[in-house]
Design an enzyme around this catalytic site. Structure first.
Site, PDB file in Angstrom:
ATOM      1  N   ASP A  13       0.809  -1.224   0.000  1.00  0.00           N
ATOM      2  CA  ASP A  13       0.000   0.000   0.000  1.00  0.00           C
ATOM      3  C   ASP A  13       0.838   1.268   0.000  1.00  0.00           C
ATOM      4  O   ASP A  13       0.446   2.294   0.565  1.00  0.00           O
ATOM      5  CB  ASP A  13      -0.958   0.019   1.214  1.00  0.00           C
ATOM      6  CG  ASP A  13      -1.864  -1.191   1.224  1.00  0.00           C
ATOM      7  OD1 ASP A  13      -2.279  -1.617   0.137  1.00  0.00           O
ATOM      8  OD2 ASP A  13      -2.157  -1.700   2.321  1.00  0.00           O
ATOM      9  N   LYS A  16       1.849   2.062  -5.071  1.00  0.00           N
ATOM     10  CA  LYS A  16       2.364   1.455  -6.310  1.00  0.00           C
ATOM     11  C   LYS A  16       1.427   1.740  -7.474  1.00  0.00           C
ATOM     12  O   LYS A  16       1.879   2.073  -8.573  1.00  0.00           O
ATOM     13  CB  LYS A  16       2.489  -0.077  -6.135  1.00  0.00           C
ATOM     14  CG  LYS A  16       3.519  -0.489  -5.105  1.00  0.00           C
ATOM     15  CD  LYS A  16       3.566  -2.003  -4.940  1.00  0.00           C
ATOM     16  CE  LYS A  16       2.327  -2.581  -4.306  1.00  0.00           C
ATOM     17  NZ  LYS A  16       2.100  -2.209  -2.916  1.00  0.00           N
ATOM     18  N   GLY A  40      -4.454  -4.524  -3.664  1.00  0.00           N
ATOM     19  CA  GLY A  40      -5.450  -3.489  -3.927  1.00  0.00           C
ATOM     20  C   GLY A  40      -4.704  -2.237  -4.338  1.00  0.00           C
ATOM     21  O   GLY A  40      -4.072  -1.590  -3.511  1.00  0.00           O
ATOM     22  N   HIS A  41      -4.704  -1.940  -5.633  1.00  0.00           N
ATOM     23  CA  HIS A  41      -3.967  -0.783  -6.149  1.00  0.00           C
ATOM     24  C   HIS A  41      -4.960   0.291  -6.569  1.00  0.00           C
ATOM     25  O   HIS A  41      -5.850   0.029  -7.365  1.00  0.00           O
ATOM     26  CB  HIS A  41      -3.088  -1.193  -7.339  1.00  0.00           C
ATOM     27  CG  HIS A  41      -2.053  -2.204  -6.958  1.00  0.00           C
ATOM     28  ND1 HIS A  41      -1.257  -2.833  -7.865  1.00  0.00           N
ATOM     29  CD2 HIS A  41      -1.686  -2.689  -5.756  1.00  0.00           C
ATOM     30  CE1 HIS A  41      -0.441  -3.666  -7.240  1.00  0.00           C
ATOM     31  NE2 HIS A  41      -0.692  -3.605  -5.954  1.00  0.00           N
ATOM     32  N   ARG A 142       2.931 -29.294  -5.038  1.00  0.00           N
ATOM     33  CA  ARG A 142       2.832 -29.882  -6.378  1.00  0.00           C
ATOM     34  C   ARG A 142       1.520 -30.618  -6.616  1.00  0.00           C
ATOM     35  O   ARG A 142       1.477 -31.646  -7.263  1.00  0.00           O
ATOM     36  CB  ARG A 142       4.051 -30.784  -6.642  1.00  0.00           C
ATOM     37  CG  ARG A 142       5.325 -29.969  -6.633  1.00  0.00           C
ATOM     38  CD  ARG A 142       6.560 -30.777  -6.424  1.00  0.00           C
ATOM     39  NE  ARG A 142       6.618 -31.360  -5.105  1.00  0.00           N
ATOM     40  CZ  ARG A 142       7.638 -32.067  -4.638  1.00  0.00           C
ATOM     41  NH1 ARG A 142       8.700 -32.267  -5.397  1.00  0.00           N
ATOM     42  NH2 ARG A 142       7.627 -32.556  -3.435  1.00  0.00           N
ATOM     43  N   GLN A 223       1.949  -6.117  -3.168  1.00  0.00           N
ATOM     44  CA  GLN A 223       2.460  -6.230  -1.796  1.00  0.00           C
ATOM     45  C   GLN A 223       3.749  -5.424  -1.635  1.00  0.00           C
ATOM     46  O   GLN A 223       3.947  -4.453  -2.348  1.00  0.00           O
ATOM     47  CB  GLN A 223       2.659  -7.703  -1.388  1.00  0.00           C
ATOM     48  CG  GLN A 223       1.362  -8.476  -1.179  1.00  0.00           C
ATOM     49  CD  GLN A 223       0.715  -8.969  -2.442  1.00  0.00           C
ATOM     50  OE1 GLN A 223       1.359  -9.545  -3.282  1.00  0.00           O
ATOM     51  NE2 GLN A 223      -0.564  -8.732  -2.593  1.00  0.00           N
TER      52      GLN A 223
HETATM   53  P1  GDP Z   1      -0.743   0.254  -3.522  1.00  0.00           P
HETATM   54  O1  GDP Z   1      -1.362  -1.006  -3.000  1.00  0.00           O
HETATM   55  O2  GDP Z   1       0.722   0.320  -3.265  1.00  0.00           O
HETATM   56  O3  GDP Z   1      -1.066   0.497  -4.975  1.00  0.00           O
HETATM   57  O4  GDP Z   1      -1.378   1.444  -2.693  1.00  0.00           O
HETATM   58  P2  GDP Z   1      -2.930   1.649  -2.318  1.00  0.00           P
HETATM   59  O5  GDP Z   1      -3.638   2.080  -3.557  1.00  0.00           O
HETATM   60  O6  GDP Z   1      -3.459   0.472  -1.596  1.00  0.00           O
HETATM   61  O7  GDP Z   1      -2.828   2.813  -1.251  1.00  0.00           O
HETATM   62  C1  GDP Z   1      -2.273   4.047  -1.560  1.00  0.00           C
HETATM   63  C2  GDP Z   1      -3.351   5.140  -1.381  1.00  0.00           C
HETATM   64  O8  GDP Z   1      -2.743   6.395  -1.399  1.00  0.00           O
HETATM   65  C3  GDP Z   1      -4.397   5.183  -2.476  1.00  0.00           C
HETATM   66  O9  GDP Z   1      -5.619   5.546  -1.918  1.00  0.00           O
HETATM   67  C4  GDP Z   1      -3.884   6.279  -3.418  1.00  0.00           C
HETATM   68  O10 GDP Z   1      -4.911   6.912  -4.153  1.00  0.00           O
HETATM   69  C5  GDP Z   1      -3.286   7.217  -2.436  1.00  0.00           C
HETATM   70  N1  GDP Z   1      -2.141   8.001  -2.915  1.00  0.00           N
HETATM   71  C6  GDP Z   1      -1.132   7.627  -3.741  1.00  0.00           C
HETATM   72  N2  GDP Z   1      -0.201   8.599  -3.821  1.00  0.00           N
HETATM   73  C7  GDP Z   1      -0.636   9.605  -3.027  1.00  0.00           C
HETATM   74  C8  GDP Z   1      -0.087  10.866  -2.646  1.00  0.00           C
HETATM   75  O11 GDP Z   1       0.995  11.262  -3.040  1.00  0.00           O
HETATM   76  N3  GDP Z   1      -0.813  11.597  -1.760  1.00  0.00           N
HETATM   77  C9  GDP Z   1      -2.004  11.201  -1.261  1.00  0.00           C
HETATM   78  N4  GDP Z   1      -2.633  11.980  -0.418  1.00  0.00           N
HETATM   79  N5  GDP Z   1      -2.541  10.006  -1.591  1.00  0.00           N
HETATM   80  C10 GDP Z   1      -1.862   9.232  -2.447  1.00  0.00           C
HETATM   81  P1  IMO Z   2      -0.892  -4.222  -2.114  1.00  0.00           P
HETATM   82  O1  IMO Z   2      -0.476  -4.809  -3.462  1.00  0.00           O
HETATM   83  C1  IMO Z   2      -0.843  -4.563   2.221  1.00  0.00           C
HETATM   84  C2  IMO Z   2      -0.874  -8.590   3.952  1.00  0.00           C
HETATM   85  C3  IMO Z   2      -2.118  -8.996   4.712  1.00  0.00           C
HETATM   86  C4  IMO Z   2      -1.503  -9.905   5.766  1.00  0.00           C
HETATM   87  C5  IMO Z   2      -0.394 -10.611   4.975  1.00  0.00           C
HETATM   88  C6  IMO Z   2      -0.786 -11.989   4.465  1.00  0.00           C
HETATM   89  O2  IMO Z   2      -2.187  -3.508  -2.143  1.00  0.00           O
HETATM   90  O3  IMO Z   2       0.224  -3.442  -1.529  1.00  0.00           O
HETATM   91  P2  IMO Z   2      -2.334 -12.762   2.451  1.00  0.00           P
HETATM   92  O4  IMO Z   2      -3.797 -12.558   2.203  1.00  0.00           O
HETATM   93  O5  IMO Z   2      -1.452 -12.227   1.382  1.00  0.00           O
HETATM   94  O6  IMO Z   2      -2.003 -14.187   2.791  1.00  0.00           O
HETATM   95  O7  IMO Z   2      -2.035 -11.914   3.804  1.00  0.00           O
HETATM   96  O8  IMO Z   2      -0.093  -9.772   3.885  1.00  0.00           O
HETATM   97  N1  IMO Z   2      -1.116  -8.118   2.565  1.00  0.00           N
HETATM   98  C7  IMO Z   2      -1.064  -6.839   2.188  1.00  0.00           C
HETATM   99  N2  IMO Z   2      -0.865  -5.727   2.914  1.00  0.00           N
HETATM  100  N3  IMO Z   2      -0.974  -4.483   0.891  1.00  0.00           N
HETATM  101  C8  IMO Z   2      -1.152  -5.596   0.135  1.00  0.00           C
HETATM  102  O9  IMO Z   2      -1.174  -5.550  -1.216  1.00  0.00           O
HETATM  103  C9  IMO Z   2      -1.241  -6.845   0.789  1.00  0.00           C
HETATM  104  N4  IMO Z   2      -1.432  -8.113   0.378  1.00  0.00           N
HETATM  105  C10 IMO Z   2      -1.339  -8.887   1.476  1.00  0.00           C
HETATM  106  O10 IMO Z   2      -2.757  -7.881   5.287  1.00  0.00           O
HETATM  107  O11 IMO Z   2      -0.875  -9.142   6.765  1.00  0.00           O
HETATM  108 MG    MG Z   3      -2.897  -1.638  -1.739  1.00  0.00          MG
END
Ligand code: GDP
Ligand code: IMO
Ligand code: MG
Length: 428
Positions: A13, A16, A40-41, A142, A223
């Site tokens: 999170d 990315k 979750g991106h 496997r 992740q």
């Molecule tokens: P990811 O899993 O690495 O793709 O990240 P997530 O999407 O789960 O979480 C990042 C959150 O930060 C999302 O809600 C983005 O819209 C938000 N975001 C990304 N870059 C910025 C930033 O520079 N500033 C702010 N305020 N929000 C951002």
């Molecule tokens: P993105 O791509 C943040 C965490 C879960 C848990 C651990 C194992 O959005 O950055 P799993 O379901 O993979 O077996 O859970 O990994 N986790 C994440 N935390 N961002 C993610 O993806 C994650 N995907 C898994 O919360 O701690």
């Molecule tokens: Mg995410």
């Protein structure tokens, strides 16, 4: 080289999705190589928010080819639900393909994920319950099923029936759960097989041919490094390899195919799920970061745990990934603070710890040692150049570079595509 990998440098999170979307605008191919719909991106384009889980973020850029690689665990039900959401939004998904070697996440994997978590009680990992761990377990044992199995429906029916029987035995005998409905699952997944068939390809061949032809390729990490099965805070990790090395294995090309490696770093730290977190702030400062950063999970909606920037983590991540540049994200979240802290190293029983420890008991006993910087106390969400950032913010960026050992090439000051400061062009 015209290839770049985007890798999470903390616990996921990091933002990315936003950088991937930014780079996808110039990429010709985007490939996912690990994880599944536990990811979750979030991508925000012109105020509209898109959540991507299994589908590569390049789908939002018309003309991009989007590959789901062999290292991904592929949930057909989740995939089609996501595809339908995109199509309802008018996004063309015709360019999304999945590797014939990708393992299938099946309903019993999700059920087992839930039961295993429940059986662990207070020791549960806090997984996303998407069946990720049980699916990778079948892969390494496997006994897993792959998308190529779906291409021969009769054989697939037999293989799936046998796996449902085996899973039901585990569900009933080991966890006292209710067996899953075999006939309904067979019917549902044979229908998915037919629907998915045109998208099942040898994506490794597609990818290597694109690289050989000099096309611009983006490896989309899911992740983060601290969730890596080997390098992360084991056992509080995911079951894949979210590090740059994992992207080669999981996409069907060699490591020399990856040119630039961009480490996505949040300007602070968050974590969802259980496990030690040295710079965690369980106070009003942590609450303010959560509130300002809207730190609630995209997949599960859980509040994310928040804390200051952890330089031990990011330095470790730079080493594990071979990071060539950092994208520093969510810097605007820190606009509100009088003073901002960066952890430079840990202290363990009076000893200075500069390298991330393997033993979680030691890690849990580590105290963060902070360098404190003056906050800028200004809204930076409208800054479009590095020069226009406040001096205090520039000092913060310089401290991140010094502590982590990699240059900051991108600075993000808001969720929108437009709120991106590029110090060095990538994937030109
Ligand atoms: P990811 O899993 O690495 O793709 O990240 P997530 O999407 O789960 O979480 C990042 C959150 O930060 C999302 O809600 C983005 O819209 C938000 N975001 C990304 N870059 C910025 C930033 O520079 N500033 C702010 N305020 N929000 C951002
Ligand atoms: P993105 O791509 C943040 C965490 C879960 C848990 C651990 C194992 O959005 O950055 P799993 O379901 O993979 O077996 O859970 O990994 N986790 C994440 N935390 N961002 C993610 O993806 C994650 N995907 C898994 O919360 O701690
Ligand atoms: Mg995410």
């Amino acid at each position: 080289m015209a290839t770049v990998a985007v890798v999470g440098s903390q616990w996921g999170d990091e933002g990315k999705g936003k950088v991937i979307d930014y780079l996808a605008a110039r990429a010709e191919v985007v490939v996912r190589a690990q994880g599944g719909n536990n990811a979750g991106h979030t991508v925000v384009i012109g105020g509209k928010k898109y959540a991507l889980q299994l589908v590569p973020s390049g789908v939002l850029t018309p003309g991009t080819v989007n590959l789901i690689g062999n290292g991904v665990v592929f949930d057909p039900a989740g995939f089609f639900a996501e595809i339908e959401r995109f199509e309802a939004d008018g996004v063309d998904t015709g360019s999304v393909f999945v590797s014939d070697r990708a393992h299938l996440v099946l309903p019993y994997h999700k059920e087992l994920d839930r039961l295993i978590e429940e059986s662990k009680g207070a020791q549960s990992l806090g997984t996303t319950k998407k069946g990720i761990g049980p699916c990778y377990t079948d892969k390494t044992a496997r006994v897993g099923l792959r998308t190529c199995d779906m291409l021969r429906p009769d054989a697939f029916r037999g293989k799936l029936a046998a796996r449902i029987d085996a899973a039901n035995e585990t569900i009933e005998k080991l966890y006292g759960g209710a067996p899953m409905d075999k006939a309904a699952m067979l019917e549902e997944y044979l229908a998915y097989a037919e629907r998915l068939a045109p998208r099942i390809k040898d994506t490794g061949v597609m990818l290597s041919e694109a690289i050989r032809a000099g096309k611009k390729v983006l490896f989309e990490g899911a992740q983060g490094t601290m969730l890596d099965l080997d390098g992360g805070t084991y056992p509080y990790v995911t079951s894949s390899h979210p590090v740059a090395g994992g992207f080669a294995v999981g996409s069907g090309v060699g490591p020399t195919a990856i040119g630039e490696i961009i480490g996505i770093v949040k300007a602070y730290t968050t974590r969802v799920g259980a496990g030690p977190f040295v710079t965690e702030l369980s106070d009003a400062t942590g609450d303010l970061i959560r509130e300002r950063g809207h730190e609630f999970g995209t997949v599960t909606g859980r509040p994310r745990r928040c804390g200051w920037f952890d330089g031990v983590v990011v330095r470790y991540s730079v080493r594990l990934n071979g990071t060539t540049g950092i994208a520093l994200m969510l810097l605007d979240v820190l606009d509100a603070f009088d003073e901002i802290a960066l952890c430079t190293h840990y202290s363990y029983q009076g000893e200075k710890i500069e390298h991330f420890p393997a033993d979680l008991d030691i890690l849990s006993a580590c105290e963060p040692v902070y360098r404190k910087l003056k906050g800028w106390k200004r809204d930076i969400t409208g800054c479009t150049t590095y020069e226009s950032l406040p001096e205090e913010a520039k000092a913060y960026i310089a401290a991140v570079e010094e502590i982590s050992g990699a240059p900051v090439k991108i600075v993000s000051v808001g969720p929108d595509r437009a709120q991106t400061i590029v110090r060095e062009e990538i994937l030109q």
